[in-house]
Write a protein that holds these residues in place. Sequence first.
Motif, PDB file in Angstrom:
ATOM      1  N   SER A   1       0.821  -1.213   0.000  1.00  0.00           N
ATOM      2  CA  SER A   1       0.000   0.000   0.000  1.00  0.00           C
ATOM      3  C   SER A   1       0.853   1.259   0.000  1.00  0.00           C
ATOM      4  O   SER A   1       0.428   2.303  -0.514  1.00  0.00           O
ATOM      5  CB  SER A   1      -0.942  -0.003   1.202  1.00  0.00           C
ATOM      6  OG  SER A   1      -0.214  -0.115   2.408  1.00  0.00           O
ATOM      7  N   GLU A   2       2.072   1.170   0.558  1.00  0.00           N
ATOM      8  CA  GLU A   2       2.934   2.356   0.599  1.00  0.00           C
ATOM      9  C   GLU A   2       3.434   2.761  -0.785  1.00  0.00           C
ATOM     10  O   GLU A   2       3.909   3.880  -0.984  1.00  0.00           O
ATOM     11  CB  GLU A   2       4.126   2.110   1.525  1.00  0.00           C
ATOM     12  CG  GLU A   2       5.132   1.075   1.056  1.00  0.00           C
ATOM     13  CD  GLU A   2       4.758  -0.357   1.440  1.00  0.00           C
ATOM     14  OE1 GLU A   2       5.599  -1.253   1.246  1.00  0.00           O
ATOM     15  OE2 GLU A   2       3.620  -0.557   1.919  1.00  0.00           O
ATOM     16  N   ALA A   3       3.303   1.866  -1.773  1.00  0.00           N
ATOM     17  CA  ALA A   3       3.733   2.187  -3.136  1.00  0.00           C
ATOM     18  C   ALA A   3       2.613   2.786  -3.972  1.00  0.00           C
ATOM     19  O   ALA A   3       2.833   3.164  -5.129  1.00  0.00           O
ATOM     20  CB  ALA A   3       4.268   0.933  -3.821  1.00  0.00           C
ATOM     21  N   LEU A   4       1.405   2.881  -3.400  1.00  0.00           N
ATOM     22  CA  LEU A   4       0.279   3.429  -4.144  1.00  0.00           C
ATOM     23  C   LEU A   4       0.359   4.952  -4.208  1.00  0.00           C
ATOM     24  O   LEU A   4       0.772   5.595  -3.244  1.00  0.00           O
ATOM     25  CB  LEU A   4      -1.034   3.022  -3.481  1.00  0.00           C
ATOM     26  CG  LEU A   4      -1.368   1.534  -3.489  1.00  0.00           C
ATOM     27  CD1 LEU A   4      -2.567   1.252  -2.597  1.00  0.00           C
ATOM     28  CD2 LEU A   4      -1.642   1.047  -4.910  1.00  0.00           C
ATOM     29  N   PRO A   5      -0.046   5.543  -5.326  1.00  0.00           N
ATOM     30  CA  PRO A   5      -0.076   7.006  -5.407  1.00  0.00           C
ATOM     31  C   PRO A   5      -1.150   7.592  -4.510  1.00  0.00           C
ATOM     32  O   PRO A   5      -2.144   6.921  -4.192  1.00  0.00           O
ATOM     33  CB  PRO A   5      -0.379   7.272  -6.887  1.00  0.00           C
ATOM     34  CG  PRO A   5      -1.039   6.030  -7.377  1.00  0.00           C
ATOM     35  CD  PRO A   5      -0.463   4.895  -6.592  1.00  0.00           C
ATOM     36  N   THR A   6      -0.961   8.824  -4.087  1.00  0.00           N
ATOM     37  CA  THR A   6      -1.969   9.514  -3.280  1.00  0.00           C
ATOM     38  C   THR A   6      -3.168   9.860  -4.161  1.00  0.00           C
ATOM     39  O   THR A   6      -3.078   9.823  -5.399  1.00  0.00           O
ATOM     40  CB  THR A   6      -1.397  10.805  -2.705  1.00  0.00           C
ATOM     41  OG1 THR A   6      -1.115  11.715  -3.796  1.00  0.00           O
ATOM     42  CG2 THR A   6      -0.109  10.551  -1.913  1.00  0.00           C
ATOM     43  N   PRO A   7      -4.308  10.202  -3.562  1.00  0.00           N
ATOM     44  CA  PRO A   7      -5.458  10.612  -4.379  1.00  0.00           C
ATOM     45  C   PRO A   7      -5.128  11.771  -5.318  1.00  0.00           C
ATOM     46  O   PRO A   7      -5.595  11.787  -6.470  1.00  0.00           O
ATOM     47  CB  PRO A   7      -6.498  11.008  -3.334  1.00  0.00           C
ATOM     48  CG  PRO A   7      -6.174  10.158  -2.150  1.00  0.00           C
ATOM     49  CD  PRO A   7      -4.674  10.084  -2.128  1.00  0.00           C
ATOM     50  N   GLU A   8      -4.339  12.721  -4.841  1.00  0.00           N
ATOM     51  CA  GLU A   8      -3.960  13.845  -5.702  1.00  0.00           C
ATOM     52  C   GLU A   8      -3.114  13.363  -6.881  1.00  0.00           C
ATOM     53  O   GLU A   8      -3.281  13.818  -8.020  1.00  0.00           O
ATOM     54  CB  GLU A   8      -3.199  14.892  -4.901  1.00  0.00           C
ATOM     55  CG  GLU A   8      -4.034  15.627  -3.863  1.00  0.00           C
ATOM     56  CD  GLU A   8      -4.139  14.866  -2.546  1.00  0.00           C
ATOM     57  OE1 GLU A   8      -3.694  13.694  -2.471  1.00  0.00           O
ATOM     58  OE2 GLU A   8      -4.672  15.446  -1.581  1.00  0.00           O
ATOM     59  N   GLN A   9      -2.226  12.409  -6.620  1.00  0.00           N
ATOM     60  CA  GLN A   9      -1.399  11.861  -7.692  1.00  0.00           C
ATOM     61  C   GLN A   9      -2.236  11.026  -8.650  1.00  0.00           C
ATOM     62  O   GLN A   9      -1.975  11.015  -9.867  1.00  0.00           O
ATOM     63  CB  GLN A   9      -0.275  11.013  -7.094  1.00  0.00           C
ATOM     64  CG  GLN A   9       0.792  11.832  -6.382  1.00  0.00           C
ATOM     65  CD  GLN A   9       1.748  10.976  -5.561  1.00  0.00           C
ATOM     66  OE1 GLN A   9       1.410   9.854  -5.135  1.00  0.00           O
ATOM     67  NE2 GLN A   9       2.953  11.494  -5.329  1.00  0.00           N
ATOM     68  N   ARG A  10      -3.248  10.335  -8.122  1.00  0.00           N
ATOM     69  CA  ARG A  10      -4.152   9.581  -8.994  1.00  0.00           C
ATOM     70  C   ARG A  10      -4.832  10.507 -10.004  1.00  0.00           C
ATOM     71  O   ARG A  10      -4.975  10.167 -11.190  1.00  0.00           O
ATOM     72  CB  ARG A  10      -5.222   8.854  -8.165  1.00  0.00           C
ATOM     73  CG  ARG A  10      -4.736   7.618  -7.435  1.00  0.00           C
ATOM     74  CD  ARG A  10      -5.796   7.099  -6.471  1.00  0.00           C
ATOM     75  NE  ARG A  10      -6.995   6.641  -7.149  1.00  0.00           N
ATOM     76  CZ  ARG A  10      -7.246   5.357  -7.475  1.00  0.00           C
ATOM     77  NH1 ARG A  10      -6.352   4.430  -7.198  1.00  0.00           N
ATOM     78  NH2 ARG A  10      -8.381   5.041  -8.062  1.00  0.00           N
ATOM     79  N   LEU A  11      -5.253  11.672  -9.544  1.00  0.00           N
ATOM     80  CA  LEU A  11      -5.887  12.635 -10.441  1.00  0.00           C
ATOM     81  C   LEU A  11      -4.921  13.071 -11.531  1.00  0.00           C
ATOM     82  O   LEU A  11      -5.293  13.186 -12.705  1.00  0.00           O
ATOM     83  CB  LEU A  11      -6.372  13.851  -9.649  1.00  0.00           C
ATOM     84  CG  LEU A  11      -7.078  14.941 -10.456  1.00  0.00           C
ATOM     85  CD1 LEU A  11      -8.328  14.394 -11.141  1.00  0.00           C
ATOM     86  CD2 LEU A  11      -7.439  16.118  -9.553  1.00  0.00           C
ATOM     87  N   ASP A  12      -3.653  13.299 -11.170  1.00  0.00           N
ATOM     88  CA  ASP A  12      -2.639  13.676 -12.156  1.00  0.00           C
ATOM     89  C   ASP A  12      -2.409  12.553 -13.173  1.00  0.00           C
ATOM     90  O   ASP A  12      -2.231  12.819 -14.373  1.00  0.00           O
ATOM     91  CB  ASP A  12      -1.326  14.021 -11.459  1.00  0.00           C
ATOM     92  CG  ASP A  12      -1.398  15.327 -10.674  1.00  0.00           C
ATOM     93  OD1 ASP A  12      -2.268  16.157 -10.987  1.00  0.00           O
ATOM     94  OD2 ASP A  12      -0.572  15.509  -9.749  1.00  0.00           O
ATOM     95  N   LEU A  13      -2.402  11.315 -12.693  1.00  0.00           N
ATOM     96  CA  LEU A  13      -2.208  10.179 -13.591  1.00  0.00           C
ATOM     97  C   LEU A  13      -3.370  10.071 -14.578  1.00  0.00           C
ATOM     98  O   LEU A  13      -3.165   9.848 -15.776  1.00  0.00           O
ATOM     99  CB  LEU A  13      -2.087   8.887 -12.788  1.00  0.00           C
ATOM    100  CG  LEU A  13      -0.804   8.719 -11.965  1.00  0.00           C
ATOM    101  CD1 LEU A  13      -0.956   7.562 -10.975  1.00  0.00           C
ATOM    102  CD2 LEU A  13       0.398   8.490 -12.876  1.00  0.00           C
ATOM    103  N   PHE A  14      -4.594  10.228 -14.061  1.00  0.00           N
ATOM    104  CA  PHE A  14      -5.760  10.180 -14.946  1.00  0.00           C
ATOM    105  C   PHE A  14      -5.680  11.287 -15.988  1.00  0.00           C
ATOM    106  O   PHE A  14      -5.911  11.055 -17.182  1.00  0.00           O
ATOM    107  CB  PHE A  14      -7.051  10.327 -14.140  1.00  0.00           C
ATOM    108  CG  PHE A  14      -8.280  10.433 -15.005  1.00  0.00           C
ATOM    109  CD1 PHE A  14      -8.887   9.293 -15.503  1.00  0.00           C
ATOM    110  CD2 PHE A  14      -8.814  11.673 -15.343  1.00  0.00           C
ATOM    111  CE1 PHE A  14     -10.016   9.383 -16.317  1.00  0.00           C
ATOM    112  CE2 PHE A  14      -9.925  11.766 -16.159  1.00  0.00           C
ATOM    113  CZ  PHE A  14     -10.529  10.616 -16.640  1.00  0.00           C
ATOM    114  N   ASP A  15      -5.357  12.489 -15.552  1.00  0.00           N
ATOM    115  CA  ASP A  15      -5.326  13.615 -16.480  1.00  0.00           C
ATOM    116  C   ASP A  15      -4.217  13.451 -17.517  1.00  0.00           C
ATOM    117  O   ASP A  15      -4.387  13.840 -18.672  1.00  0.00           O
ATOM    118  CB  ASP A  15      -5.143  14.919 -15.703  1.00  0.00           C
ATOM    119  CG  ASP A  15      -5.485  16.137 -16.556  1.00  0.00           C
ATOM    120  OD1 ASP A  15      -6.570  16.145 -17.160  1.00  0.00           O
ATOM    121  OD2 ASP A  15      -4.650  17.062 -16.625  1.00  0.00           O
TER     122      ASP A  15
END
Length: 451
Positions: free
Chosen positions: A256-270
């Motif tokens: 779980s520590e390797a998962l992106p943060t919610p803010e980073q998830r948004l950047d990845l989607f965009d």
Amino acid sequence: MIDKSQLARLGLFDAKVPRYTSYPTAPHFSNDVGADLFGDWIARIKPGTAISLYVHVPFCRRLCWFCACRTQGTQTDSPVVAYVDVLKAELDLLAARLPEGVVLSRLHWGGGTPTLLNADLMRDLARYILDIVPLGPDAEFSVEIDPNEIDEARLDVLAEAGMNRASIGVQDFDDEIQKTIGRIQSYDTTRDAVDMIRARGITSLNADILFGLPHQTKARMTESVQKLLSLSPDRVALYGYAHVPWMAKRQQLIPSEALPTPEQRLDLFDTARRLFMWDNYAEIGIDHFATQEDGLTKALKAGQLKRNFQGYTDDQAEVLIGVGASSISRFPQGYAQNNPATSAHAKAIRDGQFSTSRGHLFKGQDVLRARLIEALMCDFRIDSAEILRGYDVSSAELNKMYAEVNARFDGLLRVTDDGLFIPPEARALTRIVARSFDAYDLSKAGHSSAI
């Protein structure tokens, strides 16, 4: 898009909300719907109409750690052979109740890994299905294909049976990410599978790719999307990885520590979204993309885009019947789900009855709210004229709903005489806006991240 601080204040990075592939969502199903009612709903289908059929194959040669689907691993064909026999018996039960002249608008094989079936089993199952419910005019027969679990012989069978759309799972092409999620699938293997598919005249290709995976960065996301684009899929589903280890125990193998943060998830989607848009794909709903010639794009432009358990669809059939363990069916009257345990499902079928174990009978404002949510998820707007024309609700009540929802979002939405609209800069909030029209208690459902 509005800035992240405003998105955070409105709950995007903290909210756990449904994906709304149904309404109400599956956690709210109950045992009010059983085998007898399911059989009655089948008998009430209008003769000569087109329906959709989903066939679930819950087996995989290997269990990918990221996957939260109900599947089981097998290294031999014996349980698969037995399962196909159960499917055929279930189809016999269906045939005994189907009115005359019913045809298929859509046939979809999913899983699990339906291409785990050997060529003879595939041929036998396809013939059995189509002898009972033939493909209708302009029907679509799609199959989820694992590039690691396909060969020339099986593709020959599928093409001969009428498959005209293939769906491949990509997830991510990065080696480190693949090892971390337990899904090894090289670009070369994927490309070779696509080449084999197209060599058989099957030109329609779907692909799934995930954002929010462990070790994902914008650079790695860019590279994976560009590799995917080189395969020229007609449709792409850009799903957010749902980390739910309390539901899918195998996900406990993912750090779980390797998962992106919610803010980073948004950047990845965009990041991925921009690449698809730059390649002239149309944006379909919250997480799909399609070429300008694809049926999803045409449905979107015609105001006919729909949403079901496979995501976005251009299928206009009112009835979707699911066969196989855990499959969910949708009727104008409600939802019905087969027993999720393969053994319990098989026992019911062998005893001569459907394995329906739960579901939902539409009541109250279910149908109205289902359409409001679907409209938002598909079109980012609710057309008041359509709702007032087709559903039992007054203009005053509808406008009150709009006002209450808009107030929750600081007036960010647009409310006019025509309806309610989610502006482009706020579309990341769509699932949260849709939740505002959900009358059910979501506190016990354990849904995934809103982004």
